[in-house]
Every structure is written in structure tokens, then in C-alpha cells.
Enzyme design. Sequence first.
Site, PDB file in Angstrom:
ATOM      1  N   HIS A 216      60.896  86.304  63.081  1.00 26.37           N
ATOM      2  CA  HIS A 216      59.623  86.671  62.469  1.00 26.37           C
ATOM      3  C   HIS A 216      59.586  86.217  61.020  1.00 26.37           C
ATOM      4  CE1 HIS A 216      60.038  89.419  65.924  1.00 26.37           C
ATOM      5  NE2 HIS A 216      58.731  89.314  65.995  1.00 26.37           N
ATOM      6  N   HIS A 316      49.731  82.560  71.614  1.00 29.16           N
ATOM      7  CA  HIS A 316      50.455  83.812  71.400  1.00 29.16           C
ATOM      8  C   HIS A 316      49.605  84.982  71.887  1.00 29.16           C
ATOM      9  CE1 HIS A 316      51.534  87.340  68.905  1.00 29.16           C
ATOM     10  NE2 HIS A 316      52.764  86.881  68.995  1.00 29.16           N
TER      11      HIS A 316
END
Length: 403
Positions: A216, A316
Site C-alpha cells: 500500500h 480495482h
Amino acid sequence: MKIKDVKTWVVANEAGFGGPYFIFVKLTTDGNVVGYGEAYNATFDPHLTAKLIEDCAARYLVGRDPHDIETFFRNCYSSGFTQRPDVTMMGCFSALEIACWDIIGKEAGKPVYKLLGGQVHEALRTYTYLYPKSGSVVPADLAGTKNVYNDPEMAAATALEYVKEGFNAVKFDPAGPYTIYDGHQPRLIDIDLSERMVKAVREAVGTKADILFGTHGQFTASGALRMARALEKYDPLWFEEPVPPDMPEVMAQVARGTSIPIATGERLTTKFEFARVIEMRAATILQPDLGRSGGILETKKIAAMAEAFHIQVAPHCYCGPIVAAANIQLATTLPNFLIIEAIKQFDGFHETLLEKKIEWQDGHVIPSKEPGLGVVLNEALLDDYPWSGSQLHLSMVEQVIGG
């Protein structure tokens, strides 16, 4: 045709897959045609976001024709004398834009993909995260326990189960906590665990499934390259967001220094931010989330820019079933489509929220032939699951992580 009414819901996600809540919107036309949208927005309380969606619609959409997507985009993009990528505004815009396309498709009697260049793919390859069989799906909630996020044997067994169900790609992110102070250097224990996790999964699935290594934006460029060197021998399909998203120049350093393809995009919005990634050759796989990236038409433009540079698109979806449906409509049209994120097989609570489940067979989504997005929210259920929590959709650790 004009938009006459706007309604929003913030729905508590009982299953946890895709975040703690979903933000939905419904638009209704003066001919009583309904369109559904969803925002992937995490910067403020979701009830505030729902109010922002309503405000945005009141200013720029109610009383107007939903076909006029370009004008709607320019109004929102320029709102308040901004004219720059604004993740909160674009989350609101994306939800409303998706709902407009749902209406446009229903009015035309066609699935949205037929209005965006037509169908390229009869089926869409999917991947899933490795999720625990029971309990919380949030790694922080399982701290101190042996679980699928930190135990190589459990991760390998879960990956093999998903392969047996039909998936041929699995994703996990064992690289340690992500923090508001990223990027940081990975700790040796994080590199060691990541390598052991990837090795175990590779040994379990062999060549039956690709491995998608998620982070991330946790690392500096040098730290990401240290991690990549430990993983290259297991041939992951991608290394996701190895550095924070604000400097694609830095991500490009990582891309140049590893053989693992770099993927990024879930935190980016509009063609302008994605253009910088493309210009810098920072990634070869883009991961726009249509609930944030600017909706269907804007992301079609992003995909077209990527196509010109031989960059692939992998939408996503760490959110709900309306964004999933929008992702499917767009991906069906893309010559440079790679793979799409599924929340397992779009089952469980995701399935419950829809009148008819998204069709999934042997690791692939089958695009609906129904008009619009091809899905309809089960409105009778939405009010039964109100969100009353205080946390945001996703959050980051507030402590510095040592090297």
C-alpha cells in the site's frame, strides 16, 4: 430526459469483504428510469460523503440530461474554482456518473459496454484476495494470532482452495503495516515473511495461478527494490503500489530496477493523475477503481491512454457490487484488459445486496446482457443495514515503522 431525484444510502457491510460500509446512490429521471452508482471514498465519514454526493447532484445534475457526461465532469472538476484532481469530489462524481450510465443503458435497452465501443471479451479473468475463513477480514484485528495474513502454511492452503474453486490468480499483502509516515524501509522481518509467504503459495499452486503481491505504497524506492529482489525468483504477476502514489517519478525508479511488473492506481483519480504514471513509465499495469477514478467514461479515456503505451488495465474493487458492475461493463470493452478484482466470487453479502448475482464461472465473470449496469440493488434490504460506526473505509497506522 432529466434527473429529478437523488437518494443515498450508507450500508454496513455485514461480511467485511470490501470494507466496513458501502456508499450507494440512486438517480431517478422524470420518466421514472432508475440508475445506481457507488463511491469508493474514504477521506471523510461516509454519511458526509453521501451528503456531498447529494450536494454535487443538486448543483450539477438535477434538472439536467444524464447523457451529458462531459459537461457534468467539467462542472465537477471545476467546482469551487479547482480544476485539479480532487479525490473526494471525484468519488462523489464517480458514483453519480456510474448511475447516469446505468440510466443511459436502460434508456437504450443495451448494456453499457455496447455503448462504449462494444464487447471485446466474452468472459473476464478475475482474482481474489486471500481471506480468512472466519472472523474479521482486517489484518490489524487479528494481530497476535496465526492467520492467513501472516502464516505461510495457512496462506498456501487458502490459495490452493481458491484455485480449486476456479481462480487462477490470488493476491495478498504480507509486507507489514502501512503507515502515515510511508514510505519507509522494510524491516528484515517483513522481507523474510513476505518471501516465505510468496514461496509457500508458489509451491502450493505451482503454475496454476498467478501471484499478485500487494502493498500500500509502503516503501521508499530503495526499500521496494530490496523487497522485489527477494520475490523475483517466484515470478509474481505484479508488485502493487510499491511506493506512495504522490510521486510517480519515484515509482518509476522501482519499475526500472525490477523484473516484476509494477501495478498502481487505486488511489489515483482522473486522466490527469494517470497520465503522469504513464508519462514516467512508472507502471505497466493500471488499477483504476471506478468509484474514485472518475467513473466509466473518464476511465475509458485512462485505458485508451494506457493502450497507446502497451500498458494493461486491471480494475480495482475493494468496495461494493455497483462499482464491481461498473468495472465489468468497462473491462468488457478494453483491448488492454488484464484481470479484474473480485470479492471472492461476488457471493455472500455482495450477492444479497443485488436482485440477481453477478455471474461468475471457473474464475471468470460473464458480462450481463441486461441493459445498463446489468445489476439492480435490492432496495428493500438497504435500510436494514445502516452504518453507524466511526472508522473510515481504510486507515493507516499512525506510528513510525523502524528500519
